[in-house]
Design a protein around this motif. Structure first.
Motif, PDB file in Angstrom:
ATOM      1  N   VAL A 108      -1.320 -55.179  53.425  1.00  0.00           N
ATOM      2  CA  VAL A 108      -0.411 -55.505  52.319  1.00  0.00           C
ATOM      3  C   VAL A 108       1.023 -55.219  52.785  1.00  0.00           C
ATOM      4  O   VAL A 108       1.330 -54.089  53.184  1.00  0.00           O
ATOM      5  CB  VAL A 108      -0.729 -54.676  51.063  1.00  0.00           C
ATOM      6  N   PRO A 109       1.905 -56.195  52.767  1.00  0.00           N
ATOM      7  CA  PRO A 109       3.285 -55.977  53.226  1.00  0.00           C
ATOM      8  C   PRO A 109       4.005 -54.906  52.409  1.00  0.00           C
ATOM      9  O   PRO A 109       3.784 -54.778  51.199  1.00  0.00           O
ATOM     10  CB  PRO A 109       3.940 -57.350  53.037  1.00  0.00           C
ATOM     11  N   ASP A 110       4.865 -54.150  53.060  1.00  0.00           N
ATOM     12  CA  ASP A 110       5.611 -53.074  52.389  1.00  0.00           C
ATOM     13  C   ASP A 110       6.430 -53.608  51.219  1.00  0.00           C
ATOM     14  O   ASP A 110       6.585 -52.926  50.201  1.00  0.00           O
ATOM     15  CB  ASP A 110       6.543 -52.381  53.384  1.00  0.00           C
ATOM     16  N   SER A 111       6.940 -54.835  51.339  1.00  0.00           N
ATOM     17  CA  SER A 111       7.780 -55.400  50.286  1.00  0.00           C
ATOM     18  C   SER A 111       7.025 -55.663  48.993  1.00  0.00           C
ATOM     19  O   SER A 111       7.636 -55.848  47.934  1.00  0.00           O
ATOM     20  CB  SER A 111       8.415 -56.706  50.778  1.00  0.00           C
ATOM     21  N   LEU A 112       5.691 -55.675  49.055  1.00  0.00           N
ATOM     22  CA  LEU A 112       4.879 -55.984  47.880  1.00  0.00           C
ATOM     23  C   LEU A 112       4.132 -54.765  47.348  1.00  0.00           C
ATOM     24  O   LEU A 112       3.277 -54.889  46.467  1.00  0.00           O
ATOM     25  CB  LEU A 112       3.870 -57.082  48.218  1.00  0.00           C
ATOM     26  N   THR A 113       4.458 -53.593  47.867  1.00  0.00           N
ATOM     27  CA  THR A 113       3.727 -52.377  47.510  1.00  0.00           C
ATOM     28  C   THR A 113       3.713 -52.109  46.010  1.00  0.00           C
ATOM     29  O   THR A 113       2.660 -51.826  45.416  1.00  0.00           O
ATOM     30  CB  THR A 113       4.314 -51.168  48.249  1.00  0.00           C
ATOM     31  N   GLU A 114       4.863 -52.180  45.371  1.00  0.00           N
ATOM     32  CA  GLU A 114       4.946 -51.852  43.946  1.00  0.00           C
ATOM     33  C   GLU A 114       4.131 -52.837  43.104  1.00  0.00           C
ATOM     34  O   GLU A 114       3.357 -52.433  42.221  1.00  0.00           O
ATOM     35  CB  GLU A 114       6.407 -51.853  43.483  1.00  0.00           C
ATOM     36  N   LYS A 115       4.280 -54.137  43.378  1.00  0.00           N
ATOM     37  CA  LYS A 115       3.512 -55.136  42.644  1.00  0.00           C
ATOM     38  C   LYS A 115       2.012 -54.957  42.871  1.00  0.00           C
ATOM     39  O   LYS A 115       1.205 -55.051  41.947  1.00  0.00           O
ATOM     40  CB  LYS A 115       3.927 -56.544  43.078  1.00  0.00           C
ATOM     41  N   ALA A 116       1.653 -54.703  44.117  1.00  0.00           N
ATOM     42  CA  ALA A 116       0.239 -54.581  44.460  1.00  0.00           C
ATOM     43  C   ALA A 116      -0.401 -53.400  43.749  1.00  0.00           C
ATOM     44  O   ALA A 116      -1.515 -53.514  43.218  1.00  0.00           O
ATOM     45  CB  ALA A 116       0.083 -54.448  45.969  1.00  0.00           C
ATOM     46  N   ARG A 117       0.270 -52.269  43.727  1.00  0.00           N
ATOM     47  CA  ARG A 117      -0.301 -51.090  43.071  1.00  0.00           C
ATOM     48  C   ARG A 117      -0.432 -51.308  41.560  1.00  0.00           C
ATOM     49  O   ARG A 117      -1.431 -50.897  40.954  1.00  0.00           O
ATOM     50  CB  ARG A 117       0.570 -49.862  43.351  1.00  0.00           C
ATOM     51  N   LYS A 118       0.539 -51.962  40.960  1.00  0.00           N
ATOM     52  CA  LYS A 118       0.469 -52.218  39.519  1.00  0.00           C
ATOM     53  C   LYS A 118      -0.719 -53.125  39.188  1.00  0.00           C
ATOM     54  O   LYS A 118      -1.511 -52.831  38.275  1.00  0.00           O
ATOM     55  CB  LYS A 118       1.763 -52.874  39.043  1.00  0.00           C
TER      56      LYS A 118
END
Length: 489
Positions: free
Chosen positions: A250-260
Motif C-alpha cells: 500500500v503506497p505511503d500516500s494512501l495510508t490514511e484512506k486505506a486505514r479508514k
C-alpha cells in the motif's frame, strides 16, 4: 418444460442435451452413498468482496474472525483459492455452473445467465434435494435495451432462479441497513436492520425445516463489499483506523484512506463472522453438522489500496484470491488440512458433486478434487488456475486503466499477459506482496517461457482465443454500459 434431444443415464441422473447445452433430468430413485452415510446436505456461504488476506486464520492479526478461525481449525482450508474472473456476476455464474465465463457468457456484470445453463441447484434438485437461495443473486441482469442496472431492484422470475425453490433474494443491493427481498411468490419484504443477520436467520429456519431431507442451501451475503462504513455500530467500534497495519504494497500516500476504509471493511467481516457462528451453531442443534458439507468463500477479493488500487477485476492476489473453507466431518474429519494447490471457483461444483456421490455432467469444465480433499491422492504440484478478464468494465474500464488479460496462478507463481505482451510475473514465495515484477528481468526468461506454455495449455483447454473485448461483446450481443467502451491507446 424444455425439450430433451438426447438422454444418457449416469448413475441416478440422466444427462440430457438441449440445443447443445447439457441438462440433467431427474431419475425417480436417485442413488444414495450408503445406508450409513446418506447423501450429505450442502451449505454454501458466499461473502461479497472478502479477500483471502482478511481473516484471522490466514495470519491477519488485526481482523477479528473467531468463528471462522475455529471452523478453519476443523476443516479443509485452501490458501490459493482463485476467482476465475474476479468480479461479481462472472464469478457467481462460474460457481453455479462450473464453467468458464466465456462458456456461460456472463463475463460482464449485470448480464443474465441463460436459462439453458445447467446449474448447481438443478443438478441437486434432480438428485432429490430441497434447494434454497437467500441474499444477493446478481446473475439475472437486464436486457440490452434497458437502462443500466435496471434489473437490480426488481424480482427475479421463477424460471430465472436456476433451480432454487426456497427463495429470499434480490438481484443486487449494497444498502445493507435498508434492504428488501422477494420471496417465492414475488412478494416484496424488508430485511429488518443489517440484512446479514435476518438472512442468516432465514437460513437457519430453512435448515430446521429440512433436517430430515437432503438439502442444498446457498446463503449470499452482500458485505464486506463497499460501502465500508455501514456495519452495525458495535462492530465499527471494534476497529481504530490508527491502530491497523497495512500490507507492504500500500503506497505511503494512501495510508490514511486505506486505514479508514480497512476499519469499516473489518467491521463488516466481524459482523459476518458472528453470523457464520450462528449458522454453525444451528447446524449442531439440528444434529446435521456431521453430514453437511459447509463451504465458506467469496466471489472475489478487494485490493484495498494495495498497489494503489481499489476493489476487483485486477490480477493481483488481493483481488484474485478468496477464502475457501470446506467443512464436512463425516468424510473429511475435524482436523485442519491445509492445501496450497490452486483451486478455482469453477472447481467447486464438480468437487461438491463428487463429495455428494452425484455424477458430474459433461457441461462442467472444472475439476473434481474429492480425492485430494479426502487424502486418497496428493496434488501433483504442477496445478494452475486460469484467470480471465475478457472485458474490463465499470471501475476498471479502459478509461480507468483497465485491460483485457489472461493469466495463471500456481501455488507459487503468478503469470499474466495482456493482448500485446507478457505483463506480470511474480514469485509469490519470495515476494508475497508482489512488489517485484520479473518480466524481462535477468534470469527469469526460462521461468517465463515455462509459465507461458502452461498458460497456453489452459487457454486451449478453456477454448479461450484471447480476443479483444469488442469481439466478445459483439458475439454475445452485449452493449457496453456508459463509457466502458472507450479504449485508451
Amino acid at each position: 418444460m424444455k425439450g430433451y434431444l438426447l438422454k444418457c443415464i449416469l448413475g441416478g441422473l440422466a444427462v440430457v442435451s438441449v440445443a447443445g447445452v447439457e441438462k440433467v433430468d431427474r431419475d425417480p430413485k436417485p442413488a444414495q452413498l450408503s445406508v450409513k452415510n446418506p447423501r450429505p446436505n450442502v451449505i454454501i456461504i458466499l461473502a461479497d468482496q472478502w479477500n483471502a488476506q482478511s481473516l484471522g486464520y490466514a495470519g491477519n492479526k488485526d481482523v477479528k474472525t473467531p468463528n471462522l478461525d475455529k471452523l478453519a481449525r476443523r476443516s479443509v482450508v485452501f490458501s490459493t483459492a482463485v476467482s476465475v474472473t474476479p468480479v461479481c456476476s462472472p464469478a457467481r455464474a462460474s460457481l453455479l455452473t462450473g464453467q468458464y465465463p466465456l462458456t456461460h457468457g456472463v463475463f460482464y456484470n449485470d448480464r443474465p445467465l441463460k436459462n439453458e445453463a445447467l446449474t448447481m441447484a438443478e443438478i441437486y434438485q434432480w438428485a432429490g434435494y430441497q434447494t434454497g437461495y437467500i441474499g444477493k443473486w446478481h446473475v439475472n441482469g437486464h436486457h440490452p435495451s434497458e437502462k443500466q442496472f435496471s434489473a437490480r431492484n426488481r424480482t427475479v422470475p421463477k424460471d430465472r432462479r436456476q433451480g432454487f425453490e426456497y427463495w429470499k433474494a434480490r438481484e443486487v443491493t449494497h444498502d445493507y441497513n435498508h434492504s428488501f427481498y422477494f420471496d417465492e411468490n414475488d412478494v416484496k419484504h424488508d430485511w429488518p436492520g443489517y440484512d446479514v443477520f435476518p438472512q442468516t436467520d432465514s437460513a437457519i429456519s430453512f435448515i430446521d425445516k429440512n433436517r430430515t431431507t437432503p438439502f442444498l442451501l446457498f446463503l449470499a451475503w452482500g458485505p464486506p463489499h463497499d460501502p465500508y462504513a455501514t456495519a452495525p455500530e458495535n462492530y465499527r467500534k471494534l476497529y481504530n483506523p490508527a491502530q491497523l497495519s497495512l500490507r507492504r504494497n500500500v503506497p505511503d500516500s494512501l495510508t490514511e484512506k486505506a486505514r479508514k476504509d480497512l476499519a469499516g471493511y473489518y467491521a463488516h467481516c466481524t459482523a459476518l463472522d458472528k453470523a457464520a457462528g450462528d449458522l454453525l451453531a444451528a447446524l449442531k442443534r439440528a444434529g446435521v453438522e456431521d453430514n453437511t458439507i459447509m463451504v465458506f468463500s467469496s466471489d472475489h477479493g478487494d485490493m484495498m489500496y494495495s498497489h494503489g488500487k481499489l476493489r476487483k477485476q485486477k490480477p493481483w492476489d488481493e483481488s484474485v484470491l478468496v477464502p475457501l473453507i470446506i467443512h464436512y466431518p463425516a468424510r473429511l474429519g475435524v482436523q485442519q488440512k491445509d492445501i496450497s494447490m490452486p483451486f478455482s471457483n469453477i472447481d467447486l461444483l464438480p468437487t461438491l458433486l463428487g463429495l455428494s456421490g452425484i455424477p458430474i455432467p459433461k457441461s462442467v469444465e472444472g475439476t473434481d478434487y474429492t480425492t485430494i480433499l479426502t487424502g486418497k491422492k496428493k496434488p501433483k504440484g504442477n496445478e494452475a488456475a486460469l484467470i480471465q478478464l475478457p472485458v474490463p468494465f465499470h471501475e476498471y474500464n479502459f478509461s480507468n486503466g483497465g485491460r483485457e488479460y489472461r493469466g495463471i496462478r500456481t501455488a507459487r507463481y503468478t503469470y499474466v499477459r495482456d493482448l500485446a505482451e507478457p505483463w506480470l510475473l511474480y514469485d509469490n514465495l519470495k515476494d508475497p506482496y508482489q512488489l517485484r515484477n520479473l518480466i524481462g528481468k535477468p534470469g527469469s526468461a526460462a521461468l517465463q517461457a515455462e509459465l507461458e506454455k502452461v498458460l497456453q495449455q489452459k487457454l486451449a483447454d478453456a477454448k479461450d482465443e484471447f480476443l479483444p473485448a469488442d469481439e466478445y461483446m459483439s458475439r454475445w450481443g452485449y452493449h457496453y454500459d456508459g463509457k466502458d467502451s472507450l479504449r485508451v491507446n
